[in-house]
Write a protein that holds these residues in place. Structure first.
Motif, PDB file in Angstrom:
ATOM      1  N   UNK A 112      -6.324  -9.600  -7.006  1.00 14.16           N
ATOM      2  CA  UNK A 112      -5.190 -10.528  -6.875  1.00 14.16           C
ATOM      3  C   UNK A 112      -3.922  -9.835  -6.381  1.00 14.16           C
ATOM      4  N   UNK A 113      -3.868  -8.535  -6.532  1.00 12.75           N
ATOM      5  CA  UNK A 113      -2.629  -7.808  -6.269  1.00 12.75           C
ATOM      6  C   UNK A 113      -2.778  -6.889  -5.054  1.00 12.75           C
ATOM      7  N   UNK A 114      -1.716  -6.788  -4.290  1.00 11.04           N
ATOM      8  CA  UNK A 114      -1.732  -5.957  -3.083  1.00 11.04           C
ATOM      9  C   UNK A 114      -1.740  -4.479  -3.448  1.00 11.04           C
ATOM     10  N   UNK A 115      -2.640  -3.740  -2.825  1.00 10.19           N
ATOM     11  CA  UNK A 115      -2.669  -2.289  -3.000  1.00 10.19           C
ATOM     12  C   UNK A 115      -1.874  -1.597  -1.905  1.00 10.19           C
ATOM     13  N   UNK A 116      -1.506  -2.330  -0.881  1.00 13.77           N
ATOM     14  CA  UNK A 116      -0.718  -1.745   0.187  1.00 13.77           C
ATOM     15  C   UNK A 116       0.741  -1.684  -0.263  1.00 13.77           C
ATOM     16  N   UNK A 117       1.497  -0.830   0.367  1.00 13.64           N
ATOM     17  CA  UNK A 117       2.907  -0.673   0.028  1.00 13.64           C
ATOM     18  C   UNK A 117       3.252   0.789  -0.010  1.00 13.64           C
ATOM     19  N   UNK A 118       4.038   1.177  -1.004  1.00 12.48           N
ATOM     20  CA  UNK A 118       4.402   2.589  -1.118  1.00 12.48           C
ATOM     21  C   UNK A 118       4.250   3.053  -2.560  1.00 12.48           C
ATOM     22  N   UNK A 119       4.015   4.349  -2.702  1.00 15.63           N
ATOM     23  CA  UNK A 119       3.889   4.964  -4.015  1.00 15.63           C
ATOM     24  C   UNK A 119       5.235   4.866  -4.725  1.00 15.63           C
ATOM     25  N   UNK A 120       5.213   4.467  -5.978  1.00 18.81           N
ATOM     26  CA  UNK A 120       6.460   4.286  -6.715  1.00 18.81           C
ATOM     27  C   UNK A 120       7.060   5.596  -7.210  1.00 18.81           C
ATOM     28  N   UNK A 121       6.372   6.714  -6.999  1.00 12.26           N
ATOM     29  CA  UNK A 121       6.936   8.013  -7.373  1.00 12.26           C
ATOM     30  C   UNK A 121       7.402   8.818  -6.163  1.00 12.26           C
ATOM     31  N   UNK A 122       6.533   8.957  -5.157  1.00  9.59           N
ATOM     32  CA  UNK A 122       6.915   9.804  -4.013  1.00  9.59           C
ATOM     33  C   UNK A 122       7.337   8.997  -2.791  1.00  9.59           C
ATOM     34  N   UNK A 123       7.003   7.712  -2.754  1.00 10.81           N
ATOM     35  CA  UNK A 123       7.436   6.858  -1.662  1.00 10.81           C
ATOM     36  C   UNK A 123       6.529   6.820  -0.446  1.00 10.81           C
TER      37      UNK A 123
END
Length: 108
Positions: A19-30
């Motif tokens: 249900x949730x998108x795995x694409x995007x950016x890492x919330x620690x390193x970006x």
């Protein structure tokens, strides 16, 4: 946008993760999923598709998803907590902020 900003507080249930998108950016390193794919392609990996997906990091004690992390940050965070290196990690502040996203865990 962080995972919690996008979806709210969500329990980790493997059968519902699609249900949730795995694409995007890492919330620690970006790093973005596209940048991860480019790195895998440069290194000669044939199937970079599965490696571009970010991991759903979650609290193992309470089950809440804390956010999306790249494989490297997810591994670093898990190792730092499990082995007791959290206080010596150069990512200590970012790790503590990220770990604090579980509302049921005591403040660090």
């Amino acid at each position: 946008m962080t995972f919690i900003e996008q979806y709210g507080l969500v329990p980790y249930k493997p059968w519902q993760l699609s249900r949730y998108a795995r694409e995007g950016s890492c919330e620690l390193c970006g790093i973005t999923s596209d940048e991860v794919a480019a790195r895998y392609a440069e290194d000669g990996y044939r199937s970079a598709a599965c490696s571009t997906l970010l991991n759903f990091d979650h609290c193992h004690a309470h089950g809440w998803i804390r956010g999306r992390l790249c494989t490297a940050c997810n591994t670093d965070l898990g190792t730092a907590v499990r082995v007791g290196w959290l206080d010596r990690s150069p990512k200590r502040d970012a790790f503590l902020t990220h770990l604090g996203k579980c509302p049921d865990c005591p403040p660090a």
